[in-house]
Design a protein around this motif. Structure first.
Motif, PDB file in Angstrom:
ATOM      1  N   ALA A   1       7.823   0.949  -6.732  1.00  0.00           N
ATOM      2  CA  ALA A   1       6.872   1.475  -7.715  1.00  0.00           C
ATOM      3  C   ALA A   1       6.291   0.348  -8.568  1.00  0.00           C
ATOM      4  CB  ALA A   1       7.559   2.496  -8.606  1.00  0.00           C
ATOM      5  N   GLU A   2       5.059   0.554  -9.014  1.00  0.00           N
ATOM      6  CA  GLU A   2       4.374  -0.320  -9.966  1.00  0.00           C
ATOM      7  C   GLU A   2       4.285  -1.772  -9.503  1.00  0.00           C
ATOM      8  OE1 GLU A   2       5.596   0.307 -14.040  1.00  0.00           O
ATOM      9  OE2 GLU A   2       6.199   2.350 -13.574  1.00  0.00           O
ATOM     10  N   ASN A   3       3.896  -1.966  -8.244  1.00  0.00           N
ATOM     11  CA  ASN A   3       3.752  -3.316  -7.712  1.00  0.00           C
ATOM     12  C   ASN A   3       2.332  -3.647  -7.284  1.00  0.00           C
ATOM     13  OD1 ASN A   3       6.423  -4.776  -7.502  1.00  0.00           O
ATOM     14  ND2 ASN A   3       6.967  -2.750  -6.739  1.00  0.00           N
ATOM     15  N   ALA A   4       1.403  -2.765  -7.524  1.00  0.00           N
ATOM     16  CA  ALA A   4      -0.006  -2.965  -7.166  1.00  0.00           C
ATOM     17  C   ALA A   4      -0.200  -3.164  -5.663  1.00  0.00           C
ATOM     18  CB  ALA A   4      -0.618  -4.134  -7.955  1.00  0.00           C
ATOM     19  N   PHE A   5       0.648  -2.545  -4.846  1.00  0.00           N
ATOM     20  CA  PHE A   5       0.448  -2.584  -3.403  1.00  0.00           C
ATOM     21  C   PHE A   5      -0.811  -1.814  -3.056  1.00  0.00           C
ATOM     22  CE2 PHE A   5       5.184  -3.191  -3.157  1.00  0.00           C
ATOM     23  CZ  PHE A   5       5.134  -4.444  -2.572  1.00  0.00           C
ATOM     24  N   SER A   6      -1.499  -2.256  -2.023  1.00  0.00           N
ATOM     25  CA  SER A   6      -2.691  -1.563  -1.546  1.00  0.00           C
ATOM     26  C   SER A   6      -2.553  -1.349  -0.045  1.00  0.00           C
ATOM     27  CB  SER A   6      -3.942  -2.391  -1.863  1.00  0.00           C
ATOM     28  OG  SER A   6      -3.860  -3.652  -1.228  1.00  0.00           O
ATOM     29  N   GLY A   7      -3.513  -0.652   0.514  1.00  0.00           N
ATOM     30  CA  GLY A   7      -3.477  -0.373   1.946  1.00  0.00           C
ATOM     31  C   GLY A   7      -2.717   0.897   2.248  1.00  0.00           C
ATOM     32  N   HIS A   8      -2.255   0.998   3.482  1.00  0.00           N
ATOM     33  CA  HIS A   8      -1.569   2.202   3.950  1.00  0.00           C
ATOM     34  C   HIS A   8      -0.062   2.024   3.880  1.00  0.00           C
ATOM     35  CE1 HIS A   8      -5.536   3.011   5.198  1.00  0.00           C
ATOM     36  NE2 HIS A   8      -5.265   3.892   6.119  1.00  0.00           N
ATOM     37  N   ILE A   9       0.648   3.141   3.861  1.00  0.00           N
ATOM     38  CA  ILE A   9       2.109   3.125   3.961  1.00  0.00           C
ATOM     39  C   ILE A   9       2.447   2.844   5.418  1.00  0.00           C
ATOM     40  CG2 ILE A   9       4.219   4.484   3.710  1.00  0.00           C
ATOM     41  CD1 ILE A   9       2.665   6.210   1.659  1.00  0.00           C
ATOM     42  N   PRO A  10       3.211   1.793   5.701  1.00  0.00           N
ATOM     43  CA  PRO A  10       3.502   1.474   7.102  1.00  0.00           C
ATOM     44  C   PRO A  10       4.304   2.574   7.791  1.00  0.00           C
ATOM     45  CG  PRO A  10       4.460  -0.185   5.625  1.00  0.00           C
ATOM     46  CD  PRO A  10       3.832   0.862   4.788  1.00  0.00           C
ATOM     47  N   SER A  11       3.902   2.920   8.997  1.00  0.00           N
ATOM     48  CA  SER A  11       4.625   3.945   9.752  1.00  0.00           C
ATOM     49  C   SER A  11       6.038   3.494  10.101  1.00  0.00           C
ATOM     50  CB  SER A  11       3.863   4.316  11.025  1.00  0.00           C
ATOM     51  OG  SER A  11       3.747   3.194  11.862  1.00  0.00           O
ATOM     52  N   THR A  12       6.294   2.192  10.039  1.00  0.00           N
ATOM     53  CA  THR A  12       7.628   1.669  10.355  1.00  0.00           C
ATOM     54  C   THR A  12       8.677   2.110   9.339  1.00  0.00           C
ATOM     55  OG1 THR A  12       7.102  -0.392   9.217  1.00  0.00           O
ATOM     56  CG2 THR A  12       6.783  -0.342  11.610  1.00  0.00           C
ATOM     57  N   LEU A  13       8.249   2.643   8.198  1.00  0.00           N
ATOM     58  CA  LEU A  13       9.225   3.193   7.250  1.00  0.00           C
ATOM     59  C   LEU A  13       9.987   4.349   7.887  1.00  0.00           C
ATOM     60  CD1 LEU A  13       7.467   3.207   3.754  1.00  0.00           C
ATOM     61  CD2 LEU A  13       9.283   1.721   4.560  1.00  0.00           C
ATOM     62  N   GLY A  14       9.408   4.955   8.896  1.00  0.00           N
ATOM     63  CA  GLY A  14      10.083   6.021   9.629  1.00  0.00           C
ATOM     64  C   GLY A  14      11.300   5.524  10.396  1.00  0.00           C
ATOM     65  N   ASN A  15      11.427   4.208  10.586  1.00  0.00           N
ATOM     66  CA  ASN A  15      12.595   3.633  11.257  1.00  0.00           C
ATOM     67  C   ASN A  15      13.825   3.615  10.362  1.00  0.00           C
ATOM     68  OD1 ASN A  15      10.858   3.080  13.364  1.00  0.00           O
ATOM     69  ND2 ASN A  15      10.640   0.922  12.847  1.00  0.00           N
ATOM     70  N   LEU A  16      13.636   3.833   9.081  1.00  0.00           N
ATOM     71  CA  LEU A  16      14.732   3.744   8.119  1.00  0.00           C
ATOM     72  C   LEU A  16      15.513   5.059   8.100  1.00  0.00           C
ATOM     73  CD1 LEU A  16      12.789   1.929   5.255  1.00  0.00           C
ATOM     74  CD2 LEU A  16      14.057   0.934   7.163  1.00  0.00           C
ATOM     75  N   GLN A  17      16.358   5.227   9.085  1.00  0.00           N
ATOM     76  CA  GLN A  17      17.062   6.494   9.286  1.00  0.00           C
ATOM     77  C   GLN A  17      18.061   6.812   8.184  1.00  0.00           C
ATOM     78  OE1 GLN A  17      18.711   6.419  13.211  1.00  0.00           O
ATOM     79  NE2 GLN A  17      16.722   6.295  14.179  1.00  0.00           N
ATOM     80  N   ASN A  18      18.527   5.819   7.451  1.00  0.00           N
ATOM     81  CA  ASN A  18      19.487   6.050   6.371  1.00  0.00           C
ATOM     82  C   ASN A  18      18.819   6.185   5.015  1.00  0.00           C
ATOM     83  OD1 ASN A  18      21.827   5.914   8.032  1.00  0.00           O
ATOM     84  ND2 ASN A  18      21.600   3.707   8.119  1.00  0.00           N
ATOM     85  N   LEU A  19      17.495   6.112   4.974  1.00  0.00           N
ATOM     86  CA  LEU A  19      16.764   6.165   3.713  1.00  0.00           C
ATOM     87  C   LEU A  19      16.926   7.530   3.053  1.00  0.00           C
ATOM     88  CD1 LEU A  19      14.894   4.339   2.026  1.00  0.00           C
ATOM     89  CD2 LEU A  19      12.984   5.499   3.109  1.00  0.00           C
TER      90      LEU A  19
ATOM     91  N   LEU B   1       7.249   5.034  -4.180  1.00  0.00           N
ATOM     92  CA  LEU B   1       6.072   4.191  -3.989  1.00  0.00           C
ATOM     93  C   LEU B   1       5.010   4.494  -5.053  1.00  0.00           C
ATOM     94  CD1 LEU B   1       5.707   4.580  -0.110  1.00  0.00           C
ATOM     95  CD2 LEU B   1       6.738   2.680  -1.354  1.00  0.00           C
ATOM     96  N   SER B   2       5.408   5.097  -6.138  1.00  0.00           N
ATOM     97  CA  SER B   2       4.444   5.555  -7.143  1.00  0.00           C
ATOM     98  C   SER B   2       3.768   4.390  -7.866  1.00  0.00           C
ATOM     99  CB  SER B   2       5.144   6.461  -8.154  1.00  0.00           C
ATOM    100  OG  SER B   2       6.139   5.756  -8.864  1.00  0.00           O
ATOM    101  N   HIS B   3       2.619   4.704  -8.432  1.00  0.00           N
ATOM    102  CA  HIS B   3       1.841   3.765  -9.246  1.00  0.00           C
ATOM    103  C   HIS B   3       1.468   2.497  -8.492  1.00  0.00           C
ATOM    104  CE1 HIS B   3       2.479   6.380 -12.667  1.00  0.00           C
ATOM    105  NE2 HIS B   3       3.760   6.395 -12.363  1.00  0.00           N
TER     106      HIS B   3
END
Length: 56
Positions: free
Chosen positions: A20-38, A43-45
C-alpha cells in the motif's frame, strides 16, 4: 513509483504482502496468482489500473 514486478510470483511461500501507498502504476501482475499461501494482500492507495487477475 514504478510497477509491481511479475517476479514477485516466485515468492511462493509468501503469506502476507502489503504494498500500500507506494505509488505503483500499471496492472496487477497475474503472477500473484502463484502465491498459493497468500492470506493477506493490500495494494491500496496506488495508481494501479485494470481488473484484478482472475487467478487471485
Amino acid at each position: 513509483m514504478g510497477t509491481i514486478p511479475s517476479s514477485i510470483g516466485n515468492l511462493t511461500n509468501l503469506e502476507m504482502l502489503f504494498l500500500a501507498e507506494n505509488a505503483f502504476s500499471g496492472h496487477i501482475p497475474s503472477t500473484l496468482g502463484n502465491l498459493q499461501n497468500l492470506r493477506r494482500l493490500n495494494l491500496s492507495h496506488n495508481n494501479l489500473k485494470g481488473a484484478i487477475p482472475s487467478n487471485l
